[in-house]
Scaffold this motif. Sequence first.
Motif, PDB file in Angstrom:
ATOM      1  N   GLY A 171      -7.110   8.296  -7.884  1.00 44.66           N
ATOM      2  CA  GLY A 171      -7.366   7.221  -8.981  1.00 44.66           C
ATOM      3  C   GLY A 171      -9.121   7.294  -9.388  1.00 44.66           C
ATOM      4  O   GLY A 171      -9.765   8.172  -9.168  1.00 44.66           O
ATOM      5  N   VAL A 172      -9.389   6.243  -9.681  1.00 43.74           N
ATOM      6  CA  VAL A 172     -10.696   5.888 -10.332  1.00 43.74           C
ATOM      7  C   VAL A 172     -11.737   5.198  -9.361  1.00 43.74           C
ATOM      8  O   VAL A 172     -12.900   4.913  -9.528  1.00 43.74           O
ATOM      9  CB  VAL A 172     -10.739   5.274 -11.604  1.00 43.74           C
ATOM     10  N   GLY A 173     -11.125   4.703  -8.186  1.00 44.46           N
ATOM     11  CA  GLY A 173     -12.013   3.715  -7.260  1.00 44.46           C
ATOM     12  C   GLY A 173     -12.079   2.265  -7.959  1.00 44.46           C
ATOM     13  O   GLY A 173     -11.401   2.012  -8.870  1.00 44.46           O
ATOM     14  N   ILE A 174     -12.533   1.613  -7.043  1.00 40.37           N
ATOM     15  CA  ILE A 174     -12.864   0.027  -7.247  1.00 40.37           C
ATOM     16  C   ILE A 174     -14.551   0.024  -7.151  1.00 40.37           C
ATOM     17  O   ILE A 174     -14.763  -0.600  -5.816  1.00 40.37           O
ATOM     18  CB  ILE A 174     -12.194  -1.011  -6.641  1.00 40.37           C
ATOM     19  N   ILE A 190      -2.154   1.281 -12.497  1.00 46.43           N
ATOM     20  CA  ILE A 190      -1.519   0.845 -11.319  1.00 46.43           C
ATOM     21  C   ILE A 190      -2.107   1.126  -9.942  1.00 46.43           C
ATOM     22  O   ILE A 190      -3.179   1.923  -9.934  1.00 46.43           O
ATOM     23  CB  ILE A 190      -0.385   1.932 -11.256  1.00 46.43           C
ATOM     24  N   VAL A 191      -2.066   0.231  -8.914  1.00 45.59           N
ATOM     25  CA  VAL A 191      -2.648   0.361  -7.783  1.00 45.59           C
ATOM     26  C   VAL A 191      -2.730   1.629  -7.209  1.00 45.59           C
ATOM     27  O   VAL A 191      -1.473   2.027  -6.841  1.00 45.59           O
ATOM     28  CB  VAL A 191      -2.575  -0.601  -6.952  1.00 45.59           C
ATOM     29  N   HIS A 192      -3.536   2.514  -6.562  1.00 43.34           N
ATOM     30  CA  HIS A 192      -3.445   3.734  -5.913  1.00 43.34           C
ATOM     31  C   HIS A 192      -3.090   3.106  -4.352  1.00 43.34           C
ATOM     32  O   HIS A 192      -2.118   3.371  -3.546  1.00 43.34           O
ATOM     33  CB  HIS A 192      -4.383   4.617  -5.762  1.00 43.34           C
ATOM     34  N   ASP A 193      -3.967   2.585  -3.834  1.00 38.72           N
ATOM     35  CA  ASP A 193      -3.943   1.856  -2.677  1.00 38.72           C
ATOM     36  C   ASP A 193      -4.648   0.887  -2.694  1.00 38.72           C
ATOM     37  O   ASP A 193      -5.303   0.262  -3.593  1.00 38.72           O
ATOM     38  CB  ASP A 193      -4.362   3.032  -1.634  1.00 38.72           C
ATOM     39  N   ARG A 194      -5.226   0.187  -1.562  1.00 40.96           N
ATOM     40  CA  ARG A 194      -6.091  -0.885  -1.583  1.00 40.96           C
ATOM     41  C   ARG A 194      -7.413  -0.905  -2.163  1.00 40.96           C
ATOM     42  O   ARG A 194      -7.890  -1.923  -2.585  1.00 40.96           O
ATOM     43  CB  ARG A 194      -6.239  -1.521  -0.100  1.00 40.96           C
ATOM     44  N   TYR A 195      -7.821   0.406  -2.181  1.00 42.99           N
ATOM     45  CA  TYR A 195      -9.299   0.519  -2.486  1.00 42.99           C
ATOM     46  C   TYR A 195      -9.376   1.304  -3.711  1.00 42.99           C
ATOM     47  O   TYR A 195     -10.554   1.792  -4.321  1.00 42.99           O
ATOM     48  CB  TYR A 195      -9.902   1.533  -1.456  1.00 42.99           C
ATOM     49  N   SER A 196      -8.138   1.661  -4.430  1.00 43.31           N
ATOM     50  CA  SER A 196      -8.421   2.269  -5.807  1.00 43.31           C
ATOM     51  C   SER A 196      -7.199   2.074  -6.853  1.00 43.31           C
ATOM     52  O   SER A 196      -6.322   1.616  -6.395  1.00 43.31           O
ATOM     53  CB  SER A 196      -8.515   4.054  -5.473  1.00 43.31           C
TER      54      SER A 196
END
Length: 821
Positions: free
Chosen positions: A330-333, A798-804
């Motif tokens: 993903g693109v990160g947060i 869509i959330v990739h994981d908790r951080y992205s």
Amino acid sequence: MHRFYTALLILCCLFMQAAFAQTSNGTIKGRVKTSDGKPAAYVSVGITHSGKGTTTDEDGNFLLTDIKPGSYTLKVSFVGLQTQEQQVNVSARERIQQDFTLTESSSQLNEVIITGGASSNKPVSLGKADIRPLDLPQSVGVIQSRVIADQQAVRLGDVVKNVSGVSLTQSRGGVAETFSARGYSIGIAGSGGSIFKNGVISNTQGFPDASTLESIEVLKGSSALLYGNVSGGVIINMVTKKPVFDWGGQVSMLFGSYGQYKPTVDVYGPISKKLAFRMIGTHEDAKSYRDVVNTNRTYINPSLLYKISDKTDVLVQVDYLKSNLVPDAGVGIPNNRITVTEVPDAPRNRFIYPAWAFNNTNQKSAFVTINHRFNDSWKLTAIGSAQHTRVNGFGVGVPTTIAANGDWNRNLSAVRSGEKDYTGQINLNGNFKTAGIQHQLLFGSDFTRIVSENNSFRYTSANGVVGTAYDKINIYEPASYYLRTDIPAVADTARTTTPQNRLGIYVQDLISVTSKFKVLAGVRWSHQKAIQTTIFNQEKQQERRGTAPDKSDHAFSPKVALIYQPVQTSSIYASYTNNFTINSGTDIYGDNLKPSIINQYELGMKNEFLNGRVTANVSVYRIQNSNFAQMALVDQNGNPNTNSNIKELNGETTSDGFEVDFNGTLSRNFYFLAGYGYNYMRYTNTTGIVGSQVEGERLINNPAHTANGSLFYTFDKGSIKGLKLGASAFYTGKRMGGNNNVVGLEGGLNNTTPNLTSYNAQFPLTGFSTVDLSAGYSLRGVSLLVKVSNIFNTMNYIVHDRYSINPIPPRMIAATVSYRF
């Protein structure tokens, strides 16, 4: 355990003895054929005004047992077919043979059957007990192969969003999917135990190929009675296609945006009078709307069905998946704080990972199912399976920390893992009466062994530097830093093997007190053992034991439901059931935590209209975990606890919600699906310094609202005969990503003025809708179907994981050309 098992066996024997003793009533059996002499499978056969009914098997045979002497009207029907009726006279201890011939041909019936897949009220193999849908006190969704084909679905996530209240909440690196329902999530691994294939635990790493499936079954709420330690919100079963004693098949080619192409071959037929085969194979090659990302997959699924006798058959199914792709996290947060609507200059296609990254999955599975019918009332089913999954990947890790300006220090990350899943289960089903009361008994046992392997690594750059650091980039301005393109060397340093065993024994009985009032009751005893890990040092070629000893857990999972059916086409139920979750960590005294018991209460109503052509179902539920494991705020001495592995069972979560499904097949040409789900999953009873969670806060990755709607119509008259039109719309409501907030205690209980602090770790995601439009044409077995997905080019994540987060696909087009023979 021994006493419990013995008691259940004695109980089962008593039931069987009572059943075999009951011989005063009669039996009706027969076969339903099509106009061209082929067997008519899955056709409804019932006795009018009695509530007794069944469906024909794959050979067109049906059986109705325990019928009191008298004169009856026997009715044969299926959605879209003309109903047929015959008068039969049943005498005591007599078996009546009554056959039917439909006016439709086998090809016409096949078209009707697959088109009739819109109804939610379908029998589910996942239920183990062949319970009639209106008798099953649980919310169920079944998506048939016709819906999967019409929507040109490829992945599991493309399909399950047709079920109310179920949503795709995480897409993990483009490698696997995570789903949510009723506030609970289910993941990819067999150890998660909530995604099944042909009724047994399956690892879905590498994405299962949904386009080749016969159907996808979804059971919402707790299913612990039948499956033990599974999600409290949903379990999903993928049903592969089976051999047929009739020659046929289909070849197709799907073309899609970004260079996607996917040929599929499905051929089936008889080898002899007792042996039939089926062979399904597909290959997919595709680029992506995300730069650099591509997919290359091959899936093969051969199967054999051997009918040893009229009473016994053996089904052998094998499948193989090879999936090679570029992982995408993903693109990160940035700064882990901002909302996705504030992400500046982050185009949907931007890929922030090395172009050389890869993830390769190889999976082999085998299933053997044996069915034996002792007589008209008793049936035994035994299932054995083995699955081996290997994953090999290398790249950089998920962007856990990105600065507000977009700077990100990339660190190397590799995976070399394996999972072996072995499952055996046996189910005994019986229908009988005791003291004039009808019973539908299920007695069974299952065993699962899961062995997981994971490796650790050492990374070395070309100039000999050892470490995980790779480089620094800026996700907004990639050209502002030098981007490395070299591939460091990676070497295994240690392999950790983690085995676990699961055992379950269960009994369930559907008791028909009267024709309108029924009771379903059952209980399961589950035993689960996590075996001490072994760690093999690759460099020293030495093996040692892990620090944690063996850990055993066990739990009872009861279920009781009251069912009232005022008319044959309507059912109202109220149920209580529970499930359990295994907790890691220890309490403040160093003892292992016991499982958390999660209680569920559900009210529901199922309805059928227009001879089963339309179904309308609704359910309301509450799921409560009153001993939720959370980080202990203080240790045994009253000092602040900073060890997240030390926990206590004093938290609580509550999930309230309701779901509505309204589906139908008004004719063989027109079907629709519609659903809506609402969920409120939050922390409760955590005020003060009792626990570490925030009172009233919603749990992450759980949308409050979800909705779905689809309809397809095929013209069968005039100059536009063969034209198909369809539309689908899906809505995912706003939800939270990241981590749930944690309350920290400064000062401890011995401090007279402890301070509570909250650590914010969440980011909000807005709701979004996507709309797909389809059009196609069929002529003499040849068909063309074109779909434009996300026609309004909606942008969301869509959330990739908790951080992205991963951007959802843009507007795309797919076209499938197929020939059925």
